[in-house]
Design an enzyme around this catalytic site. Sequence first.
Site, PDB file in Angstrom:
ATOM      1  N   ASN A   1     -20.593 -33.999   3.680  1.00 24.59           N
ATOM      2  CA  ASN A   1     -19.595 -33.418   2.713  1.00 24.59           C
ATOM      3  C   ASN A   1     -18.305 -33.272   2.920  1.00 24.59           C
ATOM      4  OD1 ASN A   1     -18.267 -30.527   2.475  1.00 24.59           O
ATOM      5  ND2 ASN A   1     -19.813 -30.474   4.403  1.00 24.59           N
ATOM      6  N   ALA A   2     -17.597 -33.350   1.557  1.00 24.10           N
ATOM      7  CA  ALA A   2     -16.112 -33.398   1.785  1.00 24.10           C
ATOM      8  C   ALA A   2     -15.695 -32.390   0.359  1.00 24.10           C
ATOM      9  CB  ALA A   2     -15.440 -34.529   1.630  1.00 24.10           C
TER      10      ALA A   2
ATOM     11  N   GLY B   1     -13.343 -30.278   0.230  1.00 19.96           N
ATOM     12  CA  GLY B   1     -11.983 -30.062   0.165  1.00 19.96           C
ATOM     13  C   GLY B   1     -11.471 -28.751   0.392  1.00 19.96           C
TER      14      GLY B   1
ATOM     15  N   ASN C   1     -11.483 -20.275   9.986  1.00 20.93           N
ATOM     16  CA  ASN C   1     -11.926 -21.831  10.204  1.00 20.93           C
ATOM     17  C   ASN C   1     -10.796 -22.657  10.255  1.00 20.93           C
ATOM     18  OD1 ASN C   1     -12.958 -24.380   9.372  1.00 20.93           O
ATOM     19  ND2 ASN C   1     -13.121 -24.049   7.214  1.00 20.93           N
TER      20      ASN C   1
ATOM     21  N   CYS D   1     -12.206 -27.706  10.011  1.00 20.88           N
ATOM     22  CA  CYS D   1     -12.716 -28.239   8.812  1.00 20.88           C
ATOM     23  C   CYS D   1     -12.380 -29.757   8.821  1.00 20.88           C
ATOM     24  CB  CYS D   1     -12.147 -27.713   7.315  1.00 20.88           C
ATOM     25  SG  CYS D   1     -12.839 -28.888   5.989  1.00 20.88           S
TER      26      CYS D   1
ATOM     27  N   LYS E   1     -13.832 -20.426  14.337  1.00 13.95           N
ATOM     28  CA  LYS E   1     -15.051 -21.329  14.240  1.00 13.95           C
ATOM     29  C   LYS E   1     -14.687 -22.741  14.891  1.00 13.95           C
ATOM     30  CE  LYS E   1     -18.182 -22.881  10.821  1.00 13.95           C
ATOM     31  NZ  LYS E   1     -18.780 -23.001   9.549  1.00 13.95           N
TER      32      LYS E   1
ATOM     33  N   GLY F   1     -26.860 -22.967   7.239  1.00  7.92           N
ATOM     34  CA  GLY F   1     -25.994 -23.588   5.872  1.00  7.92           C
ATOM     35  C   GLY F   1     -27.071 -24.353   5.209  1.00  7.92           C
TER      36      GLY F   1
END
Length: 309
Positions: free
Chosen positions: A70-71, A73, A130, A133, A169, A270
């Site tokens: 996934n991206a 964004g 976060n 990412c 995270k 998730g």
Amino acid sequence: MAIDMRVDLAGVSLPNPLVLASGIWGSVAGTLVRAASNGAGAVTSKSCSLAPRIGHPNPTVLHWGHGFINAVGLSNPGAHVQRQELARAHEELAPTGAALIASVFGDTPQGFADAVHVIAEAEPELVELNISCPNVESEFGRPFALDPDAAARATEAVRAVYAGPLLVKLSPNAPELVAVARAVVAAGADGLTAVNTLGPGMLIDLEARRPILSNRVGGISGPALRPVAVRCVFELAGAVAVPIIGTGGVSSGHDALEMIMAGATAVGIGSGLYCEGDGIFRRVLEEMEQWMEQEAVDSLDEIRGCAHG
Ligand SMILES: Cc1cc2nc3c(=O)[nH]c(=O)nc-3n(C[C@H](O)[C@H](O)[C@H](O)COP(=O)(O)O)c2cc1C
């Protein structure tokens, strides 16, 4: 035999160790409450920044056989709008006993602090930073989680404005994962979430002769990530004394117990939720309890970290 599934996560009591991971069911109160009503002991909202973000155009998420790439964004409505939704979620979660974890990100340490300052007004039980990412590197540069000093600066900036329970995270892509963990704990983190997605990776569409994701590259989650995530949790649990949410590829009671044996306090889910729907929390809990009953294990404390010998 009564099995005790409660866990203490950085001073917050959870009815069971299963945590909805960030980004899977967004930040709408209805879906967060739905995860909790279906058995999650805590729910994490989608990462939010001070200003709204549209994120990447589709395609952004693909199931490729061994997990997801996934991206997205980091699309989000911005902290001021999210604060209202999370305040509602906090109120509606109360009868379920599940904790709300508000995930936040920024492009600078001050950006993290500014977003947390706003989100904290929704009174989540915990805040999760976060810093890891992998899908916005072209925009923001290297994730903070790849460098101990940068990770510590983001944590310190947040600590200056927020006194509540704070998770950071981490990334499976960090060359010095333990050094990053030690740096964020020294800077004030009360716990760690390990891990965010692996990579970045790429898949190519043979017909179009182009990368499939609009962002070309994306983070890997689901079963392909699990052994890496377990190794990360194992290394971290041996090095720092704070609780860890072990996250990455968990989709069964076996997988969740493996994380606990590696040293995790709680276990994030998730991609498994994407594949199975909200029944996954109850099923995983039942499978954990079945195994514990067979093995005459009364509480998770008895087996936490036992893989370290
Ligand atoms: C579609 C998608 C969106 C995600 N968005 C976020 C996010 O906004 N913030 C974050 O910290 N992690 C995000 N993640 C990472 C997950 O929270 C989790 O750390 C990772 O997917 C590994 O767990 P899993 O294998 O159980 O999915 C996202 C993952 C996916 C698949």
